[in-house]
Design an enzyme around this catalytic site. Structure first.
Site, mmCIF file in Angstrom:
data_model
loop_
_atom_site.group_PDB
_atom_site.id
_atom_site.type_symbol
_atom_site.label_atom_id
_atom_site.label_comp_id
_atom_site.label_asym_id
_atom_site.label_seq_id
_atom_site.Cartn_x
_atom_site.Cartn_y
_atom_site.Cartn_z
ATOM 1 N N LYS A 3 34.524 26.946 38.811
ATOM 2 C CA LYS A 3 35.687 27.673 39.325
ATOM 3 C C LYS A 3 35.439 27.996 40.786
ATOM 4 O O LYS A 3 34.469 28.677 41.131
ATOM 5 C CB LYS A 3 35.910 28.946 38.522
ATOM 6 C CG LYS A 3 37.074 29.771 39.043
ATOM 7 C CD LYS A 3 37.362 30.971 38.183
ATOM 8 C CE LYS A 3 38.469 31.801 38.789
ATOM 9 N NZ LYS A 3 38.797 32.978 37.966
ATOM 10 N N ARG A 35 36.131 36.793 46.735
ATOM 11 C CA ARG A 35 35.362 36.375 45.572
ATOM 12 C C ARG A 35 34.300 35.310 45.885
ATOM 13 O O ARG A 35 33.768 34.678 44.999
ATOM 14 C CB ARG A 35 36.298 35.826 44.497
ATOM 15 C CG ARG A 35 37.392 36.788 44.045
ATOM 16 C CD ARG A 35 37.739 36.553 42.578
ATOM 17 N NE ARG A 35 39.046 37.000 42.171
ATOM 18 C CZ ARG A 35 39.448 38.274 42.080
ATOM 19 N NH1 ARG A 35 38.630 39.240 42.407
ATOM 20 N NH2 ARG A 35 40.660 38.564 41.667
ATOM 21 N N LYS A 46 38.446 24.144 37.945
ATOM 22 C CA LYS A 46 39.594 24.915 38.425
ATOM 23 C C LYS A 46 39.436 25.218 39.902
ATOM 24 O O LYS A 46 38.362 25.661 40.299
ATOM 25 C CB LYS A 46 39.672 26.222 37.637
ATOM 26 C CG LYS A 46 40.755 27.158 38.075
ATOM 27 C CD LYS A 46 40.635 28.452 37.359
ATOM 28 C CE LYS A 46 41.621 29.399 37.972
ATOM 29 N NZ LYS A 46 41.451 30.743 37.491
ATOM 30 N N SER A 105 48.170 28.477 39.822
ATOM 31 C CA SER A 105 49.430 29.070 40.273
ATOM 32 C C SER A 105 49.922 28.496 41.600
ATOM 33 O O SER A 105 51.099 28.165 41.737
ATOM 34 C CB SER A 105 49.275 30.585 40.384
ATOM 35 O OG SER A 105 48.197 30.930 41.238
ATOM 36 N N CYS A 137 35.822 40.883 39.723
ATOM 37 C CA CYS A 137 35.655 40.349 38.368
ATOM 38 C C CYS A 137 34.464 40.969 37.633
ATOM 39 O O CYS A 137 34.059 40.478 36.574
ATOM 40 C CB CYS A 137 35.514 38.825 38.427
ATOM 41 S SG CYS A 137 36.946 38.029 39.191
HETATM 42 C C1 PBG Z 1 40.689 35.726 36.684
HETATM 43 C C2 PBG Z 1 41.480 34.485 36.887
HETATM 44 C C3 PBG Z 1 42.135 34.026 38.038
HETATM 45 C C4 PBG Z 1 42.834 32.873 37.657
HETATM 46 C C5 PBG Z 1 42.544 32.655 36.327
HETATM 47 N N1 PBG Z 1 41.691 33.634 35.877
HETATM 48 C C6 PBG Z 1 42.257 34.619 39.381
HETATM 49 C C7 PBG Z 1 41.091 34.695 40.268
HETATM 50 O O1 PBG Z 1 39.984 34.277 39.959
HETATM 51 O O2 PBG Z 1 41.298 35.266 41.331
HETATM 52 C C8 PBG Z 1 43.722 32.050 38.536
HETATM 53 C C9 PBG Z 1 44.794 31.280 37.825
HETATM 54 C C10 PBG Z 1 45.861 30.732 38.689
HETATM 55 O O3 PBG Z 1 45.844 30.821 39.933
HETATM 56 O O4 PBG Z 1 46.797 30.160 38.118
HETATM 57 N N2 PBG Z 1 39.462 35.766 37.288
#
Ligand code: PBG
Length: 328
Positions: A195, A217, A248, A274, A130
């Site tokens: 997050k 990450r 999140k 997701s 990221c």
């Molecule tokens: C980008 C991002 C991610 C998600 C939203 N923005 C992926 C991540 O951080 O790996 C995940 C969204 C989802 O799983 O629906 N950094």
């Protein structure tokens, strides 16, 4: 007063009484539907791990946006899949990239949806992290100007709200300053404040092609074990000028949503991610669950925990079910 004078079942007797006693309601105006934009036209590619969600080109996205608006859904969150990737993710701010192109087309279509643009480098870097890599690690401070530049590009292209999801320290302040310097003082920031480094993002990484090519990450996203730290993240982001904050994922973090709700008056979003979506779809496809009821129950629980806005891949379906008068 106690039983037998007090009987809580009295207010559950009929559907009309239950509707009166209902404490939490879902409204599609508070749903935000994520979308994956690819270059080209006439493209609609199914995402295998997320049945019902497609990668779409801008023309198809505009059709989808009109349908969402027709269902009363409040917002759209854009993710881009660029034609090429590089070490710094320069495709993120490219004016002719998928997200700015989509934003201009959606503005012109004037759907009434609130347009959110996710700001992150991971879909645009060839290593999938990221931010910028220095000495084998994601460099926080070297990444900030790139995020700020990307947020400005999206706001200039027509984003109503920019939503940084990278988890670098100081990014909200860097983005706020850049927006203000570019005559974009009216563009709000929705910060992915808390997050977590979650395995529930698995299907998204397939959808967005953003799996890290080395490591993971955990050096920038939060440890799933922590809730006090989430409160610090939220406080920092609000102090840096975030207009709204996000927790999140949602489902395994309802306690974090509740804690955030009790800590701040700011609008609070929760991302029903997701993996949470894919679990429900897989179980429903196997005939194990009643999908509409389960989805509405999940979304209700996220609202009940204290979220105002829900980012969810179920947005269109849930809006349809609510219009039919269905409840959890
Ligand atoms: C980008 C991002 C991610 C998600 C939203 N923005 C992926 C991540 O951080 O790996 C995940 C969204 C989802 O799983 O629906 N950094």
């Amino acid at each position: 007063m106690m039983y037998p004078e007090m009987r809580l079942r009295r207010l559950r007797r009929t559907a009309a009484l239950r509707a009166m006693a209902r404490e939490t309601r879902l409204h599609p105006a508070q749903f935000i539907a994520p979308a994956f934009v690819v270059p080209g036209s006439g493209i609609r590619q199914p995402i295998e791990a997320m049945p019902g969600v497609d990668r779409v080109s801008v023309d198809r996205l505009v059709e989808d946006a009109k349908a969402l608006a027709g269902l009363g859904v409040g917002g759209l969150l854009l993710f881009g899949l660029p034609p090429t990737k590089d070490a710094v993710g320069s495709g993120a701010w490219a004016e002719d990239g998928p997200v700015p192109t989509a934003l201009r087309a959606l503005k012109q279509a004037d759907t009434g949806l609130v347009l959110f643009a996710d700001v992150c480098m991971c879909e645009y870097t060839d290593h999938g992290h990221c931010g910028v890599i220095e000495g084998g690690h994601v460099s926080n401070d070297a990444t900030l100007p790139l995020l700020a530049r990307t947020a400005v590009a999206y706001a200039q292209a027509g984003a109503d709200v920019v939503a940084p999801s990278d988890m670098m320290d100081g990014r909200v302040a860097a983005i706020r300053e850049a927006l203000d310097e570019n005559a974009l003082a009216d563009t709000p920031i929705l910060a992915y404040a808390a997050k977590y480094a979650s395995a529930f993002y698995g299907p998204f990484r397939e959808a967005a092609g953003s799996t890290p090519q080395f490591g993971d990450r955990r050096g920038y996203q939060m440890d799933p074990s922590n809730v006090r730290e989430a409160m610090r993240e939220i406080e920092l982001d609000l102090n840096e000028g975030a207009d709204a904050i996000m927790v999140k994922p949602a489902l395994s973090y309802l306690d974090v949503i509740r804690a955030a709700r009790e800590r701040t008056e700011a609008p609070l979003a929760a991302y029903n991610v997701s993996g949470e979506y894919s679990m429900v779809k897989a179980a429903a496809a196997a005939g194990m669950l009643d999908e509409p009821r389960v989805v509405l129950e999940i979304l209700t629980s996220i609202r009940r925990a204290g979220a105002d806005w829900i980012l969810t891949y179920h947005a269109a379906d849930a809006a349809r079910w609510l219009a039919e008068g269905r409840i959890a």
